[in-house]
Design a protein around this motif. Structure first.
Motif, mmCIF file in Angstrom:
data_model
loop_
_atom_site.group_PDB
_atom_site.id
_atom_site.type_symbol
_atom_site.label_atom_id
_atom_site.label_comp_id
_atom_site.label_asym_id
_atom_site.label_seq_id
_atom_site.Cartn_x
_atom_site.Cartn_y
_atom_site.Cartn_z
ATOM 1 N N THR A 1 0.847 -1.188 0.000
ATOM 2 C CA THR A 1 0.000 0.000 0.000
ATOM 3 C C THR A 1 0.886 1.243 0.000
ATOM 4 O O THR A 1 1.858 1.316 0.748
ATOM 5 C CB THR A 1 -0.926 0.009 1.230
ATOM 6 O OG1 THR A 1 -1.773 -1.145 1.182
ATOM 7 C CG2 THR A 1 -1.799 1.262 1.263
ATOM 8 N N PHE A 2 0.539 2.170 -0.850
ATOM 9 C CA PHE A 2 1.251 3.444 -0.952
ATOM 10 C C PHE A 2 0.316 4.530 -0.440
ATOM 11 O O PHE A 2 -0.833 4.626 -0.892
ATOM 12 C CB PHE A 2 1.654 3.717 -2.403
ATOM 13 C CG PHE A 2 2.607 2.692 -2.950
ATOM 14 C CD1 PHE A 2 3.974 2.868 -2.872
ATOM 15 C CD2 PHE A 2 2.124 1.530 -3.550
ATOM 16 C CE1 PHE A 2 4.852 1.920 -3.368
ATOM 17 C CE2 PHE A 2 2.992 0.570 -4.047
ATOM 18 C CZ PHE A 2 4.359 0.769 -3.958
ATOM 19 N N ASN A 3 0.794 5.339 0.491
ATOM 20 C CA ASN A 3 -0.010 6.394 1.097
ATOM 21 C C ASN A 3 0.366 7.761 0.532
ATOM 22 O O ASN A 3 1.397 7.906 -0.113
ATOM 23 C CB ASN A 3 0.162 6.371 2.619
ATOM 24 C CG ASN A 3 -0.369 5.088 3.213
ATOM 25 O OD1 ASN A 3 -1.524 4.746 3.030
ATOM 26 N ND2 ASN A 3 0.490 4.355 3.915
ATOM 27 N N GLY A 4 -0.483 8.748 0.803
ATOM 28 C CA GLY A 4 -0.233 10.101 0.319
ATOM 29 C C GLY A 4 -0.525 10.263 -1.161
ATOM 30 O O GLY A 4 0.059 11.105 -1.834
ATOM 31 N N VAL A 5 -1.432 9.425 -1.682
ATOM 32 C CA VAL A 5 -1.772 9.452 -3.108
ATOM 33 C C VAL A 5 -3.129 10.136 -3.279
ATOM 34 O O VAL A 5 -4.178 9.514 -3.112
ATOM 35 C CB VAL A 5 -1.786 8.022 -3.710
ATOM 36 C CG1 VAL A 5 -2.104 8.072 -5.192
ATOM 37 C CG2 VAL A 5 -0.458 7.307 -3.458
ATOM 38 N N THR B 1 -10.513 8.622 -0.342
ATOM 39 C CA THR B 1 -10.749 9.217 0.974
ATOM 40 C C THR B 1 -9.550 9.011 1.905
ATOM 41 O O THR B 1 -9.242 9.877 2.717
ATOM 42 C CB THR B 1 -12.024 8.662 1.634
ATOM 43 O OG1 THR B 1 -11.912 7.248 1.748
ATOM 44 C CG2 THR B 1 -13.256 9.009 0.815
ATOM 45 N N LYS B 2 -8.867 7.890 1.768
ATOM 46 C CA LYS B 2 -7.662 7.622 2.573
ATOM 47 C C LYS B 2 -6.392 8.081 1.865
ATOM 48 O O LYS B 2 -5.305 8.011 2.438
ATOM 49 C CB LYS B 2 -7.553 6.127 2.891
ATOM 50 C CG LYS B 2 -8.624 5.620 3.812
ATOM 51 C CD LYS B 2 -8.388 4.158 4.133
ATOM 52 C CE LYS B 2 -9.465 3.617 5.061
ATOM 53 N NZ LYS B 2 -9.316 2.172 5.290
ATOM 54 N N GLU B 3 -6.539 8.515 0.618
ATOM 55 C CA GLU B 3 -5.400 8.894 -0.225
ATOM 56 C C GLU B 3 -4.329 7.791 -0.216
ATOM 57 O O GLU B 3 -3.166 8.007 0.081
ATOM 58 C CB GLU B 3 -4.802 10.242 0.214
ATOM 59 C CG GLU B 3 -5.739 11.399 -0.062
ATOM 60 C CD GLU B 3 -5.066 12.751 -0.006
ATOM 61 O OE1 GLU B 3 -3.973 12.879 0.575
ATOM 62 O OE2 GLU B 3 -5.653 13.700 -0.582
ATOM 63 N N SER B 4 -4.795 6.586 -0.569
ATOM 64 C CA SER B 4 -3.883 5.446 -0.646
ATOM 65 C C SER B 4 -4.263 4.553 -1.822
ATOM 66 O O SER B 4 -5.402 4.561 -2.288
ATOM 67 C CB SER B 4 -3.924 4.629 0.650
ATOM 68 O OG SER B 4 -5.173 3.986 0.801
#
Length: 90
Positions: A6-10, A58-61
């Protein structure tokens, strides 16, 4: 190394950039078009890399799972390539 990452801040704009950049630089096709869940396929010299993706705005992931990859394509290269594209779009 895991088959999923999982990549976050997307954000939505980064996600759109990732898809466009991946197509332009690697020929990666995200299907179905415009969907937040689906498959990303990249054809390489040694075979196809197929990933399932699940983008959560919504989670920007975005979570990817390797469905198929050539033996000669290390998972670490796949994950670092995605991270490099995200970084370039940020």
């Amino acid at each position: 190394m895991s088959d999923s990452k999982t990549f976050n801040g997307v954000s939505i704009s980064i996600w759109e950039c990732v898809k466009k950049t991946s197509l332009k630089e690697h020929g990666t096709v995200y299907a179905p078009p415009g969907a937040n869940k689906g498959t990303a396929k990249t054809s390489t010299i040694v075979g196809d890399v197929v990933l399932d993706f699940d983008f959560d705005p919504t989670k920007e992931s975005v979570a990817y799972t390797i469905v198929k990859k050539p033996v000669l394509a290390p998972k670490s290269s796949i994950w670092s390539g995605i991270q490099d594209t995200i970084n370039g779009c940020s």
